[in-house]
Design an enzyme around this catalytic site. Structure first.
Site, PDB file in Angstrom:
ATOM      1  N   LYS A  54     -59.478 -29.466  38.036  1.00  0.00           N
ATOM      2  CA  LYS A  54     -60.352 -29.271  37.516  1.00  0.00           C
ATOM      3  C   LYS A  54     -61.421 -29.448  38.540  1.00  0.00           C
ATOM      4  O   LYS A  54     -62.409 -29.128  39.071  1.00  0.00           O
ATOM      5  CB  LYS A  54     -61.233 -30.034  36.499  1.00  0.00           C
ATOM      6  CG  LYS A  54     -60.590 -29.003  34.839  1.00  0.00           C
ATOM      7  CD  LYS A  54     -60.522 -29.953  33.560  1.00  0.00           C
ATOM      8  CE  LYS A  54     -59.378 -28.811  32.735  1.00  0.00           C
ATOM      9  NZ  LYS A  54     -59.036 -29.990  30.934  1.00  0.00           N
ATOM     10  N   GLN A  98     -61.515 -35.195  29.091  1.00  0.00           N
ATOM     11  CA  GLN A  98     -60.059 -34.398  28.595  1.00  0.00           C
ATOM     12  C   GLN A  98     -59.720 -35.151  27.490  1.00  0.00           C
ATOM     13  O   GLN A  98     -59.505 -36.696  27.211  1.00  0.00           O
ATOM     14  CB  GLN A  98     -59.211 -34.885  29.938  1.00  0.00           C
ATOM     15  CG  GLN A  98     -58.084 -33.835  30.134  1.00  0.00           C
ATOM     16  CD  GLN A  98     -57.716 -32.666  29.997  1.00  0.00           C
ATOM     17  OE1 GLN A  98     -58.755 -32.230  30.576  1.00  0.00           O
ATOM     18  NE2 GLN A  98     -56.671 -32.600  29.798  1.00  0.00           N
ATOM     19  N   ASP A 121     -66.607 -27.149  27.735  1.00  0.00           N
ATOM     20  CA  ASP A 121     -64.711 -27.342  26.691  1.00  0.00           C
ATOM     21  C   ASP A 121     -64.996 -25.995  25.699  1.00  0.00           C
ATOM     22  O   ASP A 121     -64.571 -25.846  25.162  1.00  0.00           O
ATOM     23  CB  ASP A 121     -64.898 -28.279  26.744  1.00  0.00           C
ATOM     24  CG  ASP A 121     -63.609 -29.178  27.274  1.00  0.00           C
ATOM     25  OD1 ASP A 121     -63.119 -28.335  27.789  1.00  0.00           O
ATOM     26  OD2 ASP A 121     -63.367 -30.030  27.539  1.00  0.00           O
TER      27      ASP A 121
HETATM   28  N1  GUN Z   1     -56.510 -31.244  26.303  1.00  0.00           N
HETATM   29  C1  GUN Z   1     -55.630 -29.854  26.932  1.00  0.00           C
HETATM   30  N2  GUN Z   1     -56.470 -28.881  27.060  1.00  0.00           N
HETATM   31  C2  GUN Z   1     -57.482 -29.348  26.936  1.00  0.00           C
HETATM   32  C3  GUN Z   1     -59.157 -28.602  27.052  1.00  0.00           C
HETATM   33  O1  GUN Z   1     -59.558 -27.605  27.393  1.00  0.00           O
HETATM   34  N3  GUN Z   1     -60.288 -29.058  27.345  1.00  0.00           N
HETATM   35  C4  GUN Z   1     -60.110 -30.697  27.022  1.00  0.00           C
HETATM   36  N4  GUN Z   1     -61.482 -31.695  27.331  1.00  0.00           N
HETATM   37  N5  GUN Z   1     -58.792 -31.366  26.830  1.00  0.00           N
HETATM   38  C5  GUN Z   1     -57.407 -30.483  27.074  1.00  0.00           C
END
Ligand code: GUN
Length: 299
Positions: A54, A98, A121
């Site tokens: 990311k 995350q 998110d």
């Molecule tokens: N863990 C798995 N997918 C995601 C996501 O889309 N966002 C976040 N913050 N954590 C994740």
């Protein structure tokens, strides 16, 4: 039938290049550089890979990007303090933590601490509420990526029976909601299946579009789908593989080889939904930054 492979890497590259152009424009016209902060608590190897991807993607799109890695034993109070500091920092238009978090931290408390205007998110209850009401501000990135792939591969969900396997807050619930909404990319008839669903195959076999987000390696087998189905595989499961240098390989929730023989189109793992998730996260971050330039467009 041998299925068309829906290439998430290519589709994501297109979105990322559009995002990069928008970032350049925002820099030159408004002197605003979109910024994304990603917080990782602990050392889960898969999460660490996602977070690095990311950050890297944000930098490649011309954004400011910061990764904050906190030790697994960080207290909830400390995590909340980090989130609040990022909320208050105008450099970052998007803030995400995350998931999953270590078990001593209340995930909901952390999600709710993120400023809804920076919640790229789309997991804050306020943004989930807007999504459900059909007034989406930040659609969660994975569902947004799935919807984009369907529409841009000529598999518009309108009028189709979409069966979603999985009811998580990150994928199952939002994608079911998005595809049933009135409007472009929606208008589907949606069924959501989960661990308590009786006779799952009798339902998955009705799917024109099947979305598998269960986290069980190769759980969707060929006998569970009808000929001509479009399959979106959200699963990213590590299975042991001694023939690989790292000792494992990634498989989805779908038995790809067998299901490809019956499907019209299918997403691979890796290289399907995963890259789209990152692209959509970048898009949400640009949208968040744009709202600081044009606050009149904010909810
Ligand atoms: N863990 C798995 N997918 C995601 C996501 O889309 N966002 C976040 N913050 N954590 C994740």
């Amino acid at each position: 039938m041998s299925a068309e492979i829906l290439n998430g890497v290519e589709m994501a590259a297109e979105v990322r290049s559009e995002v990069a152009s928008t970032v350049q424009e925002m820099k030159s016209k408004h002197s605003v550089t979109p910024g994304l902060a990603v917080v990782l608590v602990g050392d889960d190897p898969a999460s660490a890979v996602y977070v690095r991807s990311k950050e890297r993607a944000a930098v490649e799109a011309g954004m400011v990007s910061k990764g904050i890695v906190l030790p697994a034993e960080t207290s909830q109070k400390e995590v909340l303090e980090v989130v609040r500091a990022l909320n208050d920092d105008p450099v970052y238009h998007g803030v995400l933590v995350q998931l999953p978090l270590p078990s001593h931290i209340d995930e909901n408390a952390v999600i709710e601490a993120v400023d809804p205007g920076k919640d790229v998110d789309g997991l804050h209850p306020y943004n989930m509420g807007l999504l459900m009401a059909g007034r989406s501000r930040f659609a969660p990135a994975t569902p947004a990526g799935i919807q984009h792939m369907l529409v841009h591969s000529g598999n518009d969900p309108e009028g189709k029976h979409v069966v979603v396997c999985g009811r998580s807050n990150i994928v199952g619930k939002p994608i079911a909601n998005m595809l049933m909404q009135r409007g472009p990319g929606g208008n589907a008839t949606v069924t959501v299946c989960h661990t308590r669903t009786r006779d799952l195959p009798s339902i998955t076999r009705q799917a024109d579009i099947l979305i598998a987000a269960v986290g069980q390696p190769q759980m969707i087998t060929a006998d569970m789908v009808k000929v001509g189905v479009v399959v979106i595989d959200v699963g990213v499961n590590r299975v042991e593989d001694a023939s690989r240098k790292r000792g494992y390989r990634l498989v989805g929730d779908v038995d790809f080889e067998a299901v490809s023989e019956k499907a019209k189109a299918i997403t691979p793992v890796p290289g399907g939904v995963g890259p789209m998730t990152i692209a959509m996260l970048l898009r949400n971050t640009v949208d968040a930054a744009r709202r600081t330039i044009h606050p009149e467009h904010s909810e």
